[in-house]
Write an enzyme that holds these catalytic residues in place. Structure first.
Site, PDB file in Angstrom:
ATOM      1  N   GLU A  49     -22.583  -9.883  43.344  1.00  0.00           N
ATOM      2  CA  GLU A  49     -21.764 -10.602  44.259  1.00  0.00           C
ATOM      3  C   GLU A  49     -22.672 -11.263  45.118  1.00  0.00           C
ATOM      4  O   GLU A  49     -23.585 -10.615  45.944  1.00  0.00           O
ATOM      5  CB  GLU A  49     -20.965  -9.331  44.999  1.00  0.00           C
ATOM      6  CG  GLU A  49     -20.298  -8.434  44.628  1.00  0.00           C
ATOM      7  CD  GLU A  49     -18.649  -8.126  44.933  1.00  0.00           C
ATOM      8  OE1 GLU A  49     -18.181  -9.136  44.948  1.00  0.00           O
ATOM      9  OE2 GLU A  49     -18.543  -6.986  45.124  1.00  0.00           O
ATOM     10  N   ILE A  62     -23.572 -15.411  52.184  1.00  0.00           N
ATOM     11  CA  ILE A  62     -22.975 -15.283  53.215  1.00  0.00           C
ATOM     12  C   ILE A  62     -23.492 -16.182  54.620  1.00  0.00           C
ATOM     13  O   ILE A  62     -24.694 -15.418  54.838  1.00  0.00           O
ATOM     14  CB  ILE A  62     -22.497 -13.715  53.380  1.00  0.00           C
ATOM     15  CG1 ILE A  62     -21.405 -13.447  52.193  1.00  0.00           C
ATOM     16  CG2 ILE A  62     -21.727 -13.388  54.864  1.00  0.00           C
ATOM     17  CD1 ILE A  62     -20.992 -11.880  52.222  1.00  0.00           C
ATOM     18  N   HIS A 114     -21.228   0.455  45.382  1.00  0.00           N
ATOM     19  CA  HIS A 114     -20.615  -0.505  45.843  1.00  0.00           C
ATOM     20  C   HIS A 114     -20.932  -0.715  47.214  1.00  0.00           C
ATOM     21  O   HIS A 114     -21.344   0.240  48.019  1.00  0.00           O
ATOM     22  CB  HIS A 114     -19.215  -0.268  45.680  1.00  0.00           C
ATOM     23  CG  HIS A 114     -18.220  -1.494  46.006  1.00  0.00           C
ATOM     24  ND1 HIS A 114     -17.723  -1.776  47.435  1.00  0.00           N
ATOM     25  CD2 HIS A 114     -17.511  -2.207  45.417  1.00  0.00           C
ATOM     26  CE1 HIS A 114     -17.139  -2.994  47.250  1.00  0.00           C
ATOM     27  NE2 HIS A 114     -16.641  -2.987  46.106  1.00  0.00           N
ATOM     28  N   LYS A 170      -8.954   0.067  44.971  1.00  0.00           N
ATOM     29  CA  LYS A 170      -9.740   0.701  45.961  1.00  0.00           C
ATOM     30  C   LYS A 170      -8.734   1.638  46.688  1.00  0.00           C
ATOM     31  O   LYS A 170      -8.433   2.641  45.842  1.00  0.00           O
ATOM     32  CB  LYS A 170     -10.277  -0.115  47.001  1.00  0.00           C
ATOM     33  CG  LYS A 170     -11.425  -1.123  46.686  1.00  0.00           C
ATOM     34  CD  LYS A 170     -11.722  -2.114  47.637  1.00  0.00           C
ATOM     35  CE  LYS A 170     -12.855  -2.818  47.185  1.00  0.00           C
ATOM     36  NZ  LYS A 170     -13.255  -4.026  48.020  1.00  0.00           N
TER      37      LYS A 170
END
Lengths: 232, 232, 232, 232
Positions: B145, B150, B97, B16
């Site tokens: 992902e 979460i 992303h 990144k």
């Protein structure tokens, strides 16, 4: 060596996404000669991928990134890290162009990041009112494009340009003033500098010329001549 | 030489905005050796400014841009022109992303631009449903992902990973499947590949390691071992 | 009472920002009669400020918000809270229109919020590939606008419409299919429904008609007739 | 009747997305009494869907939209048309809040649209520098939130507030100045107005109070008292 105190007169050569790779390198090399020979400061923009190559190949031109963001080293994929521009050799950056506008908050954060890293800022405004607002944020150069006039039937006549310069100077006497809307010929460049701007710039006037480097040379000579006239 | 048909197994090394310039070049050189020695395909991301330098210095790694846009040569300052990435040496690109999300329309236009220029696409999805939707757009690799989980108190257990792989395969049996959420150790890498993914990737596991290159080596060896287990 | 199982055939009357206040209320009242008399389900969009007024004045039409966001009650000024739409009377919502595109992640989160609150979703796609991707996210209706064809010189001929319907059905046999690109006359409406769509919609065909309500009536009658032809 | 010349002192009651529908209507009715009894101008924000209902039920409060865009009647689905707000009864609008930031160009266009329609503008700034920049664009009220200090360990002490007021007044002596960061009690309100602000505002201080209307009353009385002190 380059000094911020002595950036005037200047010419922004901004090929946007018309040129990249070998084509942009070739034009950069020619601009480097022109900047040396005319004494005009050239802010030369190139794609992010070409900054290092252009910087390594040139000595005089101010290598200018097309944009930047305020993020700091860490997370942030796909964003333009100021440190990555600086390390690659960027001297300056264009911010808030109409094709890449920023929120006020993100713009101001990014300008402070530029100051931290000693990157020169050229900040675009869509109207005189916006140019005055941006001048309050202390950019190095404010680029006023009189799009106020778009659709009004009026043209950016001499008095309009003089007024724009005067209004911005009233907010900040030291900021560099660039006026660049619709500049396609050396005569256009002469006119805006003669009327008070510290510099000007061009995209289509350069990239659509048969000989882009020759066009840049003519424009720089016009800018220099207009500037000398003012000094007398 | 690199062939899309043979990209498996793979490892995405994604520093990144943690590394740039000399630091990223050093890690790239080490990854090039690791890719050669382990036979694992490494997608190595770097800032736009470093693509050319990294590509010129390496032979094996897949130099991967952090993002791209759909614009064509012409206007567009501050945007990421596909041709500028390709010319600088980009082999692949990360798209959509969570730190740089795209509208569906812009994503699909950009993916078609990547195909035109033979740039390999790694497209990120925030949930299994989104991964299946993105698979309909025919990326080269879809990165799932499981952020579905979460805040639910559940972890991405083995059955979750198997289900994710099975659901994406049902949409497109040929797409590369990358699962990468919270991968910090070689064991994590082994597990997701053993459970069905074609590859994995890491940011913090690499950039926060005492020896980032050593961590990449361990991860690639784990990926290779898990892949060999599946082949038997 | 309205049932999702029985939304076909339907017509979206979408005055965008052409009408508001009294003008939109008047058209809504007329559409309410037309919906009752023709039996065609009308999704009637209006500005956020007019949802409550339109809902209170009508009985049959499906009052449709122009957009929505995923936020939950709490912070968030200037954003479109799903609960505020529901409480004001919104039955349905348009999402991801080309004039208001969403990231995939935000779209999917918003669609799940709509399900929580029993708000019907009409999700727009710019191409057949995007329509298939969106169908994976389980909207109530997917709106396919064949902008694939824009600039290609081809028109959306009969085989194109049939292919679009067939491809979306292959992904989800139960999703409502709306095809609406360039629909300006009752004949246009007849054609797309006869070729397989569950419904269609119009903006300019309605708002630019001398008598917008009369145009809606003709369109609804055409949609109904085309639908009846298919049922035989 | 409301006059721009006489908006001081004022209090912004900004429930963001905490309240909507019946809850916001109830608070609006109570605020209308408080505004009448205290003589303090209340800018009362509500979701777009509730503007008409709140306006119809109240007489004194300034009904304030949470945002607006610059578009004109025509295309534009999902966007906030100024005319739709005005017709529904909006007196004022919050612009450029940190939760809904705008580009400089879009902000300025929107402010000009507000002037056309006689909608009062309250424009937010994230720092003193931005407040001064925004003051150049001639809002009715500029809201300065000293987020400059966030993370610095400093608090917005008295001298900071005085300096902020003085710097903005230097740019525009006539603009309304609102200081509102972290205002949760009547004492907070008293302090910022006593130190020079024309008004203040609160979200969490109101929505999290056991009795929101009682909290608004206390705050308005404090604002009034501070204002009277200044007049003597």
């Amino acid at each position: 060596m380059y000094k911020k105190e002595a950036f005037s007169p200047f010419m922004a050569v901004n090929p946007k996404s018309y040129f990249w790779g070998k084509t942009i390198l070739e034009l950069a090399l020619q601009c480097d000669k022109i900047a040396e020979e005319t004494g005009v400061t050239i802010y030369f923009t190139c794609p992010f991928t070409d900054i290092r190559m252009v910087k390594e190949a040139t000595k005089i031109i101010q290598v200018t990134a097309q944009g930047m963001e305020a993020l700091r080293p860490g997370r942030g994929i796909g964003h333009i890290l100021p440190e990555s521009l600086k390390e690659a050799g960027a001297d300056a950056v264009f911010l808030n162009h109409a094709e890449n506008p920023m929120t006020i908050s993100e713009l101001y954060r990014t300008m402070r990041r530029a100051k931290e890293l000693d990157i020169f800022t050229i900040v675009c405004a869509d109207s005189v009112a916006e140019a005055k607002a941006i001048a309050m944020l202390e950019p190095d150069i404010v680029l006023a494009e009189p799009t106020d006039l778009i659709g009004t039937g009026e043209t950016a006549d001499d008095s309009y340009i003089k007024d724009t310069v005067r209004e911005i100077r009233a907010v900040d006497p030291d900021v560099g003033i660039m006026i660049a809307s619709g500049i396609t010929t050396a005569e256009d460049c002469y006119r805006v500098v003669a009327l008070g701007a510290d510099g000007t710039g061009s995209t289509s006037g350069v990239v659509k010329a048969d000989n882009p480097a020759q066009r840049v040379r003519e424009m720089c000579e016009a800018v220099k001549k207009a500037h000398q006239t003012k000094e007398q």
